[in-house]
Design an enzyme around this catalytic site. Sequence first.
Site, mmCIF file in Angstrom:
data_model
loop_
_atom_site.group_PDB
_atom_site.id
_atom_site.type_symbol
_atom_site.label_atom_id
_atom_site.label_comp_id
_atom_site.label_asym_id
_atom_site.label_seq_id
_atom_site.Cartn_x
_atom_site.Cartn_y
_atom_site.Cartn_z
ATOM 1 N N HIS A 367 0.791 -1.239 0.000
ATOM 2 C CA HIS A 367 0.000 0.000 0.000
ATOM 3 C C HIS A 367 0.812 1.271 0.000
ATOM 4 O O HIS A 367 0.246 2.367 -0.049
ATOM 5 C CB HIS A 367 -0.940 0.037 1.204
ATOM 6 C CG HIS A 367 -2.156 -0.808 1.035
ATOM 7 N ND1 HIS A 367 -3.303 -0.340 0.459
ATOM 8 C CD2 HIS A 367 -2.380 -2.101 1.343
ATOM 9 C CE1 HIS A 367 -4.202 -1.314 0.431
ATOM 10 N NE2 HIS A 367 -3.660 -2.403 0.962
ATOM 11 N N LYS A 558 -8.758 14.185 3.710
ATOM 12 C CA LYS A 558 -7.928 12.981 3.755
ATOM 13 C C LYS A 558 -7.034 13.121 4.969
ATOM 14 O O LYS A 558 -6.996 14.198 5.572
ATOM 15 C CB LYS A 558 -7.082 12.844 2.488
ATOM 16 C CG LYS A 558 -6.354 14.147 2.101
ATOM 17 C CD LYS A 558 -5.548 14.030 0.824
ATOM 18 C CE LYS A 558 -6.347 14.016 -0.431
ATOM 19 N NZ LYS A 558 -6.307 12.773 -1.186
ATOM 20 N N ARG A 559 -6.322 12.061 5.342
ATOM 21 C CA ARG A 559 -5.388 12.202 6.459
ATOM 22 C C ARG A 559 -4.428 13.363 6.194
ATOM 23 O O ARG A 559 -4.058 13.631 5.043
ATOM 24 C CB ARG A 559 -4.585 10.901 6.650
ATOM 25 C CG ARG A 559 -5.396 9.788 7.278
ATOM 26 C CD ARG A 559 -5.857 10.122 8.666
ATOM 27 N NE ARG A 559 -4.763 10.115 9.613
ATOM 28 C CZ ARG A 559 -4.633 9.264 10.623
ATOM 29 N NH1 ARG A 559 -5.557 8.366 10.857
ATOM 30 N NH2 ARG A 559 -3.603 9.328 11.433
ATOM 31 N N LYS A 564 0.821 14.403 1.208
ATOM 32 C CA LYS A 564 -0.456 14.762 0.575
ATOM 33 C C LYS A 564 -0.556 16.268 0.309
ATOM 34 O O LYS A 564 -1.462 16.727 -0.393
ATOM 35 C CB LYS A 564 -1.626 14.288 1.447
ATOM 36 C CG LYS A 564 -1.748 12.766 1.527
ATOM 37 C CD LYS A 564 -2.879 12.358 2.470
ATOM 38 C CE LYS A 564 -3.023 10.861 2.641
ATOM 39 N NZ LYS A 564 -3.790 10.205 1.543
ATOM 40 N N THR A 666 -8.273 6.814 -2.925
ATOM 41 C CA THR A 666 -9.638 6.411 -3.245
ATOM 42 C C THR A 666 -10.585 7.595 -3.060
ATOM 43 O O THR A 666 -11.673 7.610 -3.652
ATOM 44 C CB THR A 666 -10.114 5.234 -2.360
ATOM 45 O OG1 THR A 666 -9.809 5.543 -0.998
ATOM 46 C CG2 THR A 666 -9.451 3.939 -2.763
ATOM 47 N N LYS A 670 -14.128 8.895 -5.118
ATOM 48 C CA LYS A 670 -15.416 9.256 -4.506
ATOM 49 C C LYS A 670 -15.852 10.645 -4.978
ATOM 50 O O LYS A 670 -17.028 10.870 -5.269
ATOM 51 C CB LYS A 670 -15.307 9.234 -2.987
ATOM 52 C CG LYS A 670 -14.944 7.877 -2.397
ATOM 53 C CD LYS A 670 -14.581 8.004 -0.914
ATOM 54 C CE LYS A 670 -13.793 6.804 -0.418
ATOM 55 N NZ LYS A 670 -13.142 7.074 0.883
HETATM 56 C C1 LIG Z 1 -11.870 7.421 1.228
HETATM 57 C C2 LIG Z 1 -11.450 7.776 2.581
HETATM 58 C C3 LIG Z 1 -10.097 7.966 2.881
HETATM 59 C C4 LIG Z 1 -9.005 7.870 1.837
HETATM 60 O O1 LIG Z 1 -8.873 9.136 1.235
HETATM 61 P P1 LIG Z 1 -7.608 9.491 0.298
HETATM 62 O O2 LIG Z 1 -7.957 10.835 -0.235
HETATM 63 O O3 LIG Z 1 -7.569 8.455 -0.761
HETATM 64 O O4 LIG Z 1 -6.426 9.507 1.179
HETATM 65 C C5 LIG Z 1 -9.751 8.301 4.162
HETATM 66 N N1 LIG Z 1 -10.685 8.445 5.123
HETATM 67 C C6 LIG Z 1 -11.994 8.291 4.872
HETATM 68 C C7 LIG Z 1 -12.977 8.482 5.972
HETATM 69 C C8 LIG Z 1 -12.421 7.942 3.603
HETATM 70 O O5 LIG Z 1 -13.731 7.766 3.369
#
Ligand SMILES: *Cc1c(COP(=O)(O)O)cnc(C)c1O
Length: 847
Positions: A367, A558-559, A564, A666, A670
């Site tokens: 990952h 995101k985190r 990032k 991911t 979304k």
């Molecule tokens: C989809 C999702 C992530 C991953 O987000 P990235 O932008 O791909 O890092 C992290 N936390 C939550 C709650 C999510 O739904």
Amino acid sequence: MHDDSLPPTIDNPELDSLMLTIKSFLEHLEYTLGKDKYSASRYDIYNALAYAVRDRMVERWLDTQQHYYNSDHKRVYYLSMEFLMGRSLENSLINLGLLDEFKEAVSSLGYDFDELVEDEQEAGLGNGGLGRLAACFLDSMATMAIPAYGYGIRYEYGIFRQKITDGTQVEIPDNWLRYRNPWELDRQEHLHPVKFNGRVVTVHIDGKPRHEWVDTEDVMAMAYDTPIPGYGNNTVNTMRLWCAKSSREFDLKFFNEGNYIRAVEKKMLTENISKVLYPADNVIEGKELRFKQEYFLASATVHDVIYRFKKMHKDLRLLPDKVAIQLNDTHPALAIPELMRVLLDLEGLSWDDAWNVTTRVFAYTNHTILPEALEQWPVWFFEQILPRHLMIIYEINDRFLDEVRRRFPGDNGRLARMSLVEEHWERKIRMAHLAIVGSHSVNGVAALHSEILKNDLFRDFYEMYPERFNNKTNGITQRRWLKKGNPPLSALIDDRIGPGWVTDLYELEKLRPLAEDAEFRADWQKVKRENKERLAAYILKHNCIQVDVDSLFDCQVKRIHEYKRQLLNVLHIITLYNRLKADPSLDIVPRTFIFGGKAAPAYFIAKLVIRLINAVGDVVNRDPDVAGRLKVVFLANYSVSLAEMIFPAADLSEQISTAGTEASGTGNMKFALNGALTIGTLDGANIEIMEEVGRENIFIFGLTAEEVTELKRKGYNPREYYNRNPELQKVLDMVSGGFFSPYDANLFKPIVDSLLNQGDHYLLLADYASYIASQEEVSQLYRDQDEWSRRAILNAAGMGKFSSDRTIAEYARDIWGVDTVEISAQAQHCLHDGVCLVEHRKDEGGS
Ligand SMILES: *Cc1c(COP(=O)(O)O)cnc(C)c1O
């Protein structure tokens, strides 16, 4: 849906079903919870409702498990230290096709369904993308009727709840099980002892040496099962989470000394193993407790897998015909030496047979390539805690290095690089090397990432085992991330192209021609506006900030992590602010910048970035010169539920990691699925998103992964960019000079230091100009709402590939070799009036 025109007679089956639902709810309230409508709290109401939903699942669950048992299909075991499930109530009802019926039942009882849904504590047993991927995969595997199990740990405390106090992240423990968890069933009978410590002795059985691991301290692993319903089928799979319980035996030493309390205390300490999720994302915390957690999951699961296999089969050499185990990163990779130990020491297989079985069963998903996230456990942890596993790992390594020597004679550098043992300073076991050597498949999670694994991080291994390496681009489940999270858009899409997309996301291609349809674009815009209003109301309630729904909602959730680059986003905000201050009449596109994300509690710079976002917000949101044009919002406690509200409301999706650092992402999928345009680098799955939606429908900026490597090779000097770009210079000087921290002028210095004096590891300054220019294009396009929505529609239309159904189909075909197993609809078992319509099962089946 209930048809009002039908008379309310007992011959109306829909009404029958509705009455049963109401009855079931009331019975749970009274008999399960011991409450009536006078004494019930809102949690009681929620729980009664959840039990009523669960009852509807249990029938299909038992049938599914029974069928798996009888048909003896090959099963998939998805092992993950994290499952970021979010809430279950509405999702279960959607998958079961019971949402409308239950909404009607709830409202007829005088309760507000949407309020009740919010009372559910979410299952936050994960940090971010990795844990959420595991959750999406469970949904897809059930929907695609794949005989699969998720295996993880039932943490008593999930990911912390984030509060923002004076702009600073504060962590609150997530005691999610406090008000009971109606979705799980405890399985007292599924109890495995997990051994720790002790020593290894050699005994001789029939003249052959056998190793025995003795004088161990045992912790019991107890199973808790959660049903995972597929969408629109009769499959209900299982997520099994292990909880640590003390063993029944007392430590005799203390007992004999008459120290009863000390003996009980020691028992209690063992239960700490499943106490809390480690809250760091993409970085390892090399703690002994975490090491024990990982072994706890690995051992309990391997024993369960073997137990289930042995109910039908004797010869363990046939295990790979019936079992595929997928390792979600190296976190559960101790399952490899654990299976070897069981096969060798308990089952008496030869090394060659045991190794053949093990490597055919396991597959490993990588990952991340961030060095700080690659697990390496000190050899002395193994010596103390898992002595037998260390022997096995050494033996694996000896045999493996012999093979390397044969293939590459005289290449000592290669031997050192590939060894499972890192010999520098403190000796450590490289878990990724163990996972590669012990598996038949190694996959990355997006095309670029898988290429980097082959050509860079695992290059030596690729040269030795090229056939093991493959790509499985991540995906997301459209059931949660469109159907559940975005009801107005789902309804609009259903209306125009039908509901086929719910189980076949490629159906969204049919939206493509509608992008040219002005009426459809107008409807599309109306839906987006409705979702923005919903989020604006949330922001007003929680942040006391009034945002303009006509402004461009620019979202990065995101985190919080340096790679990032939330900081790059902040630099853009300050740039716009400065432009407006310099020329207050400047005509810019109004923007609302929305951030969300947790920082690991020990990650100093990430927490400082959160403070900076809030500090910039304080200045910008109060300044009358920019009023109505810029707003900055940090939404506290980013979680699955909050995410479900943000994605539908987003206009712009920020996916701006340094190229080569984000394995897949991911969140990017979304957003696009919910009709946001992406501004992003050529990183992770962004590249594949670009391929699907068309280069002209996405905003790409910055260095490519190759250019990043090349720039670093040549010697990157961030100060050159600082010196050459006066706008950038001003922004950084304001941050380091205390403009956003007037009471503590040096507060944000470490952030600027990390850029100017510590090498700007993630190349923010190199990408700054390109990013600002790309954002300018974003603004220009937003002025043309019609063209903007046309492109947004084309983005959603191109998302077919990014369903986790596609990802799972590829795993099933290329790695696991499993088929789908349709579960036929069966007669209901026991209706709530107690009449049993089918005979009870003859044995306990495949639980
Ligand atoms: C989809 C999702 C992530 C991953 O987000 P990235 O932008 O791909 O890092 C992290 N936390 C939550 C709650 C999510 O739904």
